[in-house]
Design a protein around this motif. Structure first.
Motif, PDB file in Angstrom:
ATOM      1  N   ILE A  81       0.184  -3.378  -0.146  1.00  0.00           N
ATOM      2  CA  ILE A  81      -0.379  -2.697  -1.316  1.00  0.00           C
ATOM      3  C   ILE A  81      -1.117  -1.426  -0.891  1.00  0.00           C
ATOM      4  CG2 ILE A  81      -2.128  -2.894  -3.149  1.00  0.00           C
ATOM      5  CD1 ILE A  81      -1.263  -5.883  -3.362  1.00  0.00           C
ATOM      6  N   GLU A  82      -1.882  -1.509   0.177  1.00  0.00           N
ATOM      7  CA  GLU A  82      -2.602  -0.328   0.665  1.00  0.00           C
ATOM      8  C   GLU A  82      -1.637   0.777   1.085  1.00  0.00           C
ATOM      9  OE1 GLU A  82      -5.210  -1.784   3.718  1.00  0.00           O
ATOM     10  OE2 GLU A  82      -6.594  -2.680   2.263  1.00  0.00           O
ATOM     11  N   ALA A  83      -0.541   0.416   1.741  1.00  0.00           N
ATOM     12  CA  ALA A  83       0.450   1.416   2.145  1.00  0.00           C
ATOM     13  C   ALA A  83       1.090   2.065   0.911  1.00  0.00           C
ATOM     14  CB  ALA A  83       1.513   0.782   3.024  1.00  0.00           C
ATOM     15  N   LEU A  84       1.407   1.264  -0.093  1.00  0.00           N
ATOM     16  CA  LEU A  84       2.003   1.805  -1.310  1.00  0.00           C
ATOM     17  C   LEU A  84       1.023   2.707  -2.060  1.00  0.00           C
ATOM     18  CD1 LEU A  84       3.923  -1.346  -2.542  1.00  0.00           C
ATOM     19  CD2 LEU A  84       4.934   0.797  -1.739  1.00  0.00           C
ATOM     20  N   ARG A  85      -0.204   2.265  -2.181  1.00  0.00           N
ATOM     21  CA  ARG A  85      -1.219   3.092  -2.862  1.00  0.00           C
ATOM     22  C   ARG A  85      -1.465   4.398  -2.117  1.00  0.00           C
ATOM     23  NH1 ARG A  85      -5.373  -1.666  -4.553  1.00  0.00           N
ATOM     24  NH2 ARG A  85      -4.272  -2.291  -6.445  1.00  0.00           N
ATOM     25  N   GLY A  86      -1.373   4.338  -0.784  1.00  0.00           N
ATOM     26  CA  GLY A  86      -1.549   5.536   0.029  1.00  0.00           C
ATOM     27  C   GLY A  86      -0.291   6.377   0.128  1.00  0.00           C
ATOM     28  N   GLN A  87       0.749   5.964  -0.596  1.00  0.00           N
ATOM     29  CA  GLN A  87       2.039   6.652  -0.620  1.00  0.00           C
ATOM     30  C   GLN A  87       2.645   6.799   0.765  1.00  0.00           C
ATOM     31  OE1 GLN A  87       1.808  10.198  -3.022  1.00  0.00           O
ATOM     32  NE2 GLN A  87       0.892   9.099  -4.722  1.00  0.00           N
ATOM     33  N   ARG A  88       2.376   5.814   1.612  1.00  0.00           N
ATOM     34  CA  ARG A  88       2.970   5.779   2.957  1.00  0.00           C
ATOM     35  C   ARG A  88       4.226   4.914   2.885  1.00  0.00           C
ATOM     36  NH1 ARG A  88      -2.201   4.102   3.702  1.00  0.00           N
ATOM     37  NH2 ARG A  88      -1.519   2.110   4.596  1.00  0.00           N
ATOM     38  N   LEU A  89       5.232   5.448   2.214  1.00  0.00           N
ATOM     39  CA  LEU A  89       6.435   4.678   1.946  1.00  0.00           C
ATOM     40  C   LEU A  89       7.250   4.375   3.197  1.00  0.00           C
ATOM     41  CD1 LEU A  89       7.528   6.369  -1.393  1.00  0.00           C
ATOM     42  CD2 LEU A  89       6.039   4.391  -1.038  1.00  0.00           C
ATOM     43  N   ASP A  90       6.981   5.088   4.277  1.00  0.00           N
ATOM     44  CA  ASP A  90       7.681   4.818   5.533  1.00  0.00           C
ATOM     45  C   ASP A  90       6.896   3.866   6.433  1.00  0.00           C
ATOM     46  OD1 ASP A  90       5.616   6.578   6.057  1.00  0.00           O
ATOM     47  OD2 ASP A  90       6.771   7.820   7.440  1.00  0.00           O
ATOM     48  N   ASP A  91       5.801   3.326   5.935  1.00  0.00           N
ATOM     49  CA  ASP A  91       4.995   2.382   6.719  1.00  0.00           C
ATOM     50  C   ASP A  91       5.838   1.146   7.017  1.00  0.00           C
ATOM     51  OD1 ASP A  91       3.111   0.339   7.506  1.00  0.00           O
ATOM     52  OD2 ASP A  91       1.524   1.588   6.664  1.00  0.00           O
ATOM     53  N   PRO A  92       5.926   0.741   8.285  1.00  0.00           N
ATOM     54  CA  PRO A  92       6.741  -0.428   8.643  1.00  0.00           C
ATOM     55  C   PRO A  92       6.341  -1.715   7.924  1.00  0.00           C
ATOM     56  CG  PRO A  92       6.001   0.732  10.614  1.00  0.00           C
ATOM     57  CD  PRO A  92       5.326   1.375   9.449  1.00  0.00           C
ATOM     58  N   VAL A  93       5.108  -1.804   7.483  1.00  0.00           N
ATOM     59  CA  VAL A  93       4.667  -3.023   6.798  1.00  0.00           C
ATOM     60  C   VAL A  93       5.420  -3.218   5.482  1.00  0.00           C
ATOM     61  CG1 VAL A  93       2.691  -2.094   5.483  1.00  0.00           C
ATOM     62  CG2 VAL A  93       2.636  -4.430   6.322  1.00  0.00           C
ATOM     63  N   ILE A  94       5.783  -2.135   4.819  1.00  0.00           N
ATOM     64  CA  ILE A  94       6.526  -2.235   3.557  1.00  0.00           C
ATOM     65  C   ILE A  94       7.924  -2.795   3.817  1.00  0.00           C
ATOM     66  CG2 ILE A  94       7.530  -0.940   1.633  1.00  0.00           C
ATOM     67  CD1 ILE A  94       5.123   0.975   1.874  1.00  0.00           C
ATOM     68  N   ALA A  95       8.580  -2.257   4.822  1.00  0.00           N
ATOM     69  CA  ALA A  95       9.928  -2.743   5.157  1.00  0.00           C
ATOM     70  C   ALA A  95       9.872  -4.198   5.615  1.00  0.00           C
ATOM     71  CB  ALA A  95      10.549  -1.864   6.230  1.00  0.00           C
TER      72      ALA A  95
END
Length: 138
Positions: A81-95
């Motif tokens: 959620i923090e990565a998405l809110r920070g618009q870090r769409l390439d963050d490995p945690v999302i994948a």
């Protein structure tokens, strides 16, 4: 049955009872298989370690029925959620979170088949990676 303020019509009490009984059987069988099953839908998520959520949608529409969805540990959920809110769409945690949800949905679908249930993957945009239990073949 009358529609509620959102235009949703509740299922008949007998159908709700049937779905709740089937959901309880699914939860019991999957728990015996080793999965952690969440209790009630209102259970506090902060105290959980992750696991399977079993939900009965009691409305007479395409989204009605029994839904299963895997929930990752709260720390992974928070990081995603923090990565998405920070618009870090390439963050490995999302994948990673996406792959986990995808693999667990596939695994749960296979487990249900082995236990004699008929189920299918969700095609509902509001329930990505969820599994809809249709019936017990046993």
């Amino acid at each position: 049955m009358e529609e509620n303020e959102w235009g949703l019509r509740p299922l008949a009490p007998s159908e709700v009872s049937r779905l709740r009984g089937l959901a309880a059987a699914v939860a019991a069988d999957l728990a015996r298989s080793g999965l952690v099953i969440f209790g009630r839908q209102d259970q506090h998520r902060e105290t959980s370690v992750g696991g399977l959520r079993v939900e009965v949608d009691e409305f007479d529409d395409a989204a009605g029925g029994i839904w299963l969805r895997w929930e990752v540990h709260p720390s992974l959920q928070k990081a995603t959620i923090e990565a998405l809110r920070g618009q870090r769409l390439d963050d490995p945690v999302i994948a990673a979170a996406g792959r986990i949800h995808e693999q667990m949905a596939s695994t749960i679908l296979c487990m249900l088949g082995a236990l004699g249930y008929v189920a299918e993957p969700s095609d509902d945009d509001y329930r990505p990676f969820a599994i809809k239990v249709l019936s017990s073949a046993i």
